[in-house]
Write a protein that holds these residues in place. Structure first.
Motif, short mmCIF file in Angstrom:
data_model
loop_
_atom_site.label_atom_id
_atom_site.label_comp_id
_atom_site.label_asym_id
_atom_site.label_seq_id
_atom_site.Cartn_x
_atom_site.Cartn_y
_atom_site.Cartn_z
N VAL B 44 -11.72 -0.61 -24.74
CA VAL B 44 -10.42 -0.51 -24.06
C VAL B 44 -10.61 0.19 -22.71
N VAL B 45 -11.38 1.28 -22.74
CA VAL B 45 -11.55 2.05 -21.50
C VAL B 45 -12.35 1.24 -20.47
N GLU B 46 -13.27 0.40 -20.95
CA GLU B 46 -13.99 -0.49 -20.03
C GLU B 46 -13.01 -1.39 -19.27
N GLY B 47 -12.11 -2.02 -20.02
CA GLY B 47 -11.11 -2.90 -19.41
C GLY B 47 -10.17 -2.11 -18.50
N PHE B 48 -9.86 -0.89 -18.91
CA PHE B 48 -9.01 0.02 -18.14
C PHE B 48 -9.63 0.25 -16.75
N HIS B 49 -10.94 0.54 -16.75
CA HIS B 49 -11.65 0.81 -15.49
C HIS B 49 -11.63 -0.40 -14.56
N ILE B 50 -11.80 -1.59 -15.16
CA ILE B 50 -11.81 -2.80 -14.34
C ILE B 50 -10.47 -2.93 -13.60
N ALA B 51 -9.37 -2.69 -14.34
CA ALA B 51 -8.05 -2.82 -13.71
C ALA B 51 -7.82 -1.75 -12.66
N VAL B 52 -8.26 -0.51 -12.96
CA VAL B 52 -8.04 0.59 -12.01
C VAL B 52 -8.83 0.33 -10.73
N ASP B 53 -10.09 -0.09 -10.86
CA ASP B 53 -10.91 -0.38 -9.68
C ASP B 53 -10.29 -1.48 -8.85
N GLU B 54 -9.78 -2.49 -9.54
CA GLU B 54 -9.16 -3.62 -8.85
C GLU B 54 -7.96 -3.16 -8.03
N ILE B 55 -7.13 -2.30 -8.65
CA ILE B 55 -5.92 -1.83 -7.97
C ILE B 55 -6.29 -0.92 -6.80
N ASN B 56 -7.22 0.01 -7.05
CA ASN B 56 -7.59 0.95 -5.98
C ASN B 56 -8.26 0.25 -4.81
N THR B 57 -9.07 -0.78 -5.09
CA THR B 57 -9.72 -1.52 -4.01
C THR B 57 -8.66 -2.23 -3.16
N ALA B 58 -7.59 -2.65 -3.81
CA ALA B 58 -6.54 -3.35 -3.08
C ALA B 58 -5.58 -2.38 -2.39
N GLY B 59 -5.90 -1.09 -2.40
CA GLY B 59 -5.07 -0.14 -1.68
C GLY B 59 -4.09 0.62 -2.56
N GLY B 60 -4.23 0.50 -3.85
CA GLY B 60 -3.36 1.26 -4.77
C GLY B 60 -2.19 0.44 -5.27
N ILE B 61 -1.43 1.07 -6.19
CA ILE B 61 -0.26 0.38 -6.75
C ILE B 61 0.78 0.20 -5.65
N GLY B 62 1.25 -1.02 -5.48
CA GLY B 62 2.21 -1.31 -4.43
C GLY B 62 1.65 -1.05 -3.04
N GLY B 63 0.34 -0.94 -2.93
CA GLY B 63 -0.31 -0.74 -1.64
C GLY B 63 -0.38 0.71 -1.19
N ASN B 64 0.19 1.65 -1.95
CA ASN B 64 0.09 3.04 -1.48
C ASN B 64 -0.16 4.10 -2.55
N VAL B 65 -0.01 3.77 -3.84
CA VAL B 65 -0.25 4.80 -4.86
C VAL B 65 -1.63 4.59 -5.49
N GLU B 312 1.06 0.13 -13.90
CA GLU B 312 1.32 -0.34 -12.54
C GLU B 312 2.77 -0.80 -12.41
N ALA B 313 3.21 -1.59 -13.40
CA ALA B 313 4.59 -2.09 -13.37
C ALA B 313 5.58 -0.94 -13.44
N ALA B 314 5.22 0.10 -14.22
CA ALA B 314 6.14 1.24 -14.36
C ALA B 314 6.26 2.00 -13.04
N VAL B 315 5.15 2.19 -12.35
CA VAL B 315 5.19 2.92 -11.07
C VAL B 315 6.02 2.13 -10.06
N ILE B 316 5.82 0.82 -10.05
CA ILE B 316 6.59 -0.01 -9.12
C ILE B 316 8.08 0.05 -9.46
N ALA B 317 8.37 -0.03 -10.79
CA ALA B 317 9.78 0.02 -11.21
C ALA B 317 10.42 1.37 -10.90
N ALA B 318 9.58 2.43 -10.88
CA ALA B 318 10.12 3.75 -10.57
C ALA B 318 10.15 3.99 -9.06
N GLY B 319 9.95 2.94 -8.30
CA GLY B 319 10.03 3.05 -6.84
C GLY B 319 8.86 3.83 -6.26
#
Lengths: 297, 386
Positions: B44-65, B312-319
């Motif tokens: 699970v944590v392996e898959g977790f890391h893949i998603a986190v790296d993907e998001i951070n490389t793209a500039g974070g959640i929603g482009g800034n977090v 990610e969806a939760a952070v976006i939903a929380a603005g």
């Protein structure tokens, strides 16, 4: 009646595996006074060798001797590296050392191999069963019973007729006097560890052929059972270890088979309760070690 | 001057004790990287890391977090889980990730609810987890009661009318067969009997012999035991001559199950997803292989990816907020988040997400999709404490 016989065969197979395990602990304890809790890790090593041999495509008949030899080599190395430096220390020091060896090995397996359990490829034959006189007996059960009997006979002959075996028995009775008679301590102790490695290796093959996988913590449960069996039989006594192993196997299987459903949940405490009851009447175990003399400990 | 110092110190302290700066989402992982649960938590944590790296490389959640991880190994131990959870709370994380099984995850309840930080278990499937855990506790897997409804309905539809269950009272998860028998009986099937075992029990021959002696034989044997118990049980059953359909659950979604040879053939189990062509799971598996160099061996990799998608969806939903309370409310109201395995909905649940359940059959040592049926809501048993 058939059901009873069938469950008795099951009990022999499980008891035999426990006997091999308990014997492995007892061989070392009788000479050094050490309960080697890293005995289970010897099984894990044999299990991993089986796994890698399967991956490399070796036939199972070749993997088994390799796995058993690996466990023997590991046992001798364990003695040379970890236990020789603390040989004359107190029982507690040696016990803690064996726990440390077990933990270090577990962490090494987790870091160098995998935290996840790894599948071991087994020949189909081991999952088959044969019908003998109306009883359906799994091939791995027959393998367990036969290899236990072979091991016990070989061990008995070794202890009675081989020089090293006789020396080991002498050392078990009185190590000090045995050394005065010219028996080399290092040879006897290394021999005892090699023997315990052999027993662990055989038990590991039987154990792994049932569960079809190996994981870093695999050795804990068998060593715990072996410890109970060895205490039940009489710590330090080889015949006692065999008797204890079989008795434990019979207790577990018969409880699982014939305890009413409402009590099944409490099977393990009831089983251990019976062990305690036996020890109340025979505090030194079923067949006490001769080294204890008649002193109750 | 003194006053100024005092106020500035207080302000400083207040700012410091805020969970995190707005641009970083601090996630605390208290998961089992060793011990009995490592087989689930580490993928699970392996898959977790893949998603986190993907998001951070793209500039974070929603482009800034950006996401920052603090990881601790809890060694599959309940006490260690609560210690690690406390340490992570003290380090000011906004979200806690807890181990796969409900029992160690429950050990952190007190800390989670008093710190008011949302906690999600990596893959615990016991519906009692959020029930006991309160409003800050969430799960990330189809519930045991839902899985059992799917497998019992499937078995009944196949024309199987009698069943036998083998369960272990040692953990919440391993009592799933009790849900199965409830649904199976509700459908009209009969339960011929039940047996219990303990986790780590090596020998199943006594149970197998008892089942083999039944006449007539049960059509189905259901268990939620996992390694090393499941292979031992299955081998013992087959060696005793029992040929009934064996049904398992997500715990056996592991390479061992597929390498058992003839013994494993035909076993059906419920899990979190299946990589049909063009599915998000197939895309994830391709990504996994590209990043790690090895094919994904279990759906638990994708389940870890799902978990980050939910956050990610939760952070976006929380603005874009990383405030724990706002995040909790956002998670509780998420609907149809596209994860790697399925659409995930928390809205309207008590924290046990609504996700797709997949039925898999072992065929020729590989996965065969049996179906991804939606369970009949009226059949799903209420969560129960064992």
């Amino acid at each position: 009646m058939d059901l009873f016989l069938q469950q008795t065969v099951n009990a022999f197979a499980l008891g035999g595996t426990y006997a091999l395990l308990a014997l492995g602990l007892a061989v070392v304890f009788s000479i050094m006074g050490l309960i080697n809790f890293a005995h289970g890790e010897l099984m894990t090593i044999a299990g991993y060798v089986l796994m890698y041999c399967g991956l490399a495509g070796l036939p199972f008949l070749l993997s088994v001797p390799l796995a058993i030899s690996a466990s023997m080599v590991a046992a001798v190395l364990m003695e040379r590296i970890a236990f020789r430096p603390v040989r004359n220390s107190s029982g507690a020091t040696m016990l803690v050392t064996s726990f440390a060896v077990a933990m270090i090995l577990q962490v090494l397996f987790q870091n160098l191999i995998s935290t996840r359990s790894q599948p071991v490829l087994l020949p189909q034959l081991l999952s088959d069963s044969v019908t003998i006189g109306g009883l359906v007996i799994g091939v791995n059960k027959i393998a367990a019973i036969v290899s236990t009997l072979v091991m016990l006979v070989v061990l008995d002959r070794f202890m009675k007729h081989q020089k090293t075996g006789i020396a080991m028995r002498a050392a078990a009775e009185d190590f000090g006097v045995a050394r005065l008679m010219g028996i080399r301590a290092n040879t006897v102790i290394a021999g005892a560890f090699a023997l315990s490695g052999l027993l662990a290796g055989v038990a590991a093959v039987l154990w792994v052929s049932q569960r079809a996988s190996v994981d870093p913590l695999m050795g804990f449960m068998p060593v715990l059972k072996a410890f109970i069996a060895a205490i039940l039989g009489g710590l330090g006594s080889l015949r006692g270890a065999v008797a204890g192993g079989f008795l434990l196997g019979f207790i577990e299987i018969y409880l699982a088979a014939f305890l009413p459903h409402e009590f099944q949940e409490f099977r393990e405490p009831i089983g251990l309760g019976i062990v305690v009851l036996v020890l109340l009447f025979r505090p030194n175990g079923l067949i006490p070690s001769a080294a204890l003399k008649a002193i109750k400990v | 001057m003194k006053k100024f110092l005092l106020i500035s110190t207080m302000l400083g302290a207040a700012a410091f004790s805020m969970p995190a700066a707005a641009e970083t989402l601090r996630i605390g992982l208290a998961t089992a990287q060793s011990g009995g649960l490592a087989g689930y938590d580490s993928p699970v944590v392996e898959g977790f890391h893949i998603a986190v790296d993907e998001i951070n490389t793209a500039g974070g959640i929603g482009g800034n977090v950006m996401i920052e991880l603090i990881e601790k190994d809890v060694r599959s131990d309940a006490a260690q889980t609560s210690i690690a959870a406390q340490e992570l709370v003290d380090e000011g994380v906004s979200v806690l990730i807890l181990p796969c099984d409900a029992d160690p995850a429950l050990a952190a309840i007190g800390i989670v609810s008093s710190a008011e930080i949302p906690a999600i278990s990596t893959c615990a499937s016991s519906p009692t987890l959020p029930m006991i855990g309160g409003e800050y506790m969430f799960a990330n897997f189809p519930g045991d009661n839902v899985q059992a409804t799917v497998s019992a309905s499937w078995a009944y539809e196949q024309g199987h009318t009698s069943a036998y269950i083998v369960y272990s009272p040692d953990t919440q998860y391993t009592t799933m067969p009790l849900y199965f028998s409830e649904v199976f009986e509700k459908l009209g099937g009969t339960i011929l009997g039940q047996d219990t075992h303990s986790i780590g029990q090596q020998d199943f021959s006594a149970i197998a012999t008892r089942i083999a002696a039944l006449s007539p034989q049960p059509d189905v044997i259901m268990t939620s035991s996992y390694e090393p118990d499941f292979p031992s049980m299955l081998k013992a059953l087959r060696a005793a001559g029992v040929t009934s359909q064996v049904i398992g659950s997500d715990g056996i979604d592991s390479p061992t199950t597929f390498s058992l040879g003839d013994v494993g053939e035909g076993v059906v189990f419920t899990t979190a997803g299946h990589a049909t062509e063009g599915s998000p799971l197939a895309a994830f598996n391709a990504k996994y292989e590209q990043i790690t160099g090895n094919p994904s061996e279990t759906v638990f990799n994708a389940v870890g990816y799902d978990l980050v998608k939910v956050l990610e969806a939760a952070v976006i939903a929380a603005g874009g907020s990383t405030d724990p309370k706002e995040l909790r409310d956002a998670i509780a109201n998420l609907e149809n988040v596209q994860g790697a395995t399925s659409l995930i909905t928390y809205k309207g649940t008590d924290g046990m997400p609504v996700r797709e359940v997949t039925l898999i059959r072992v065929k020729d040592g590989a996965r065969e999709l049996v179906g991804q049926p939606s369970p009949d809501a009226s059949l799903i048993p209420a969560p129960r404490m064992q």
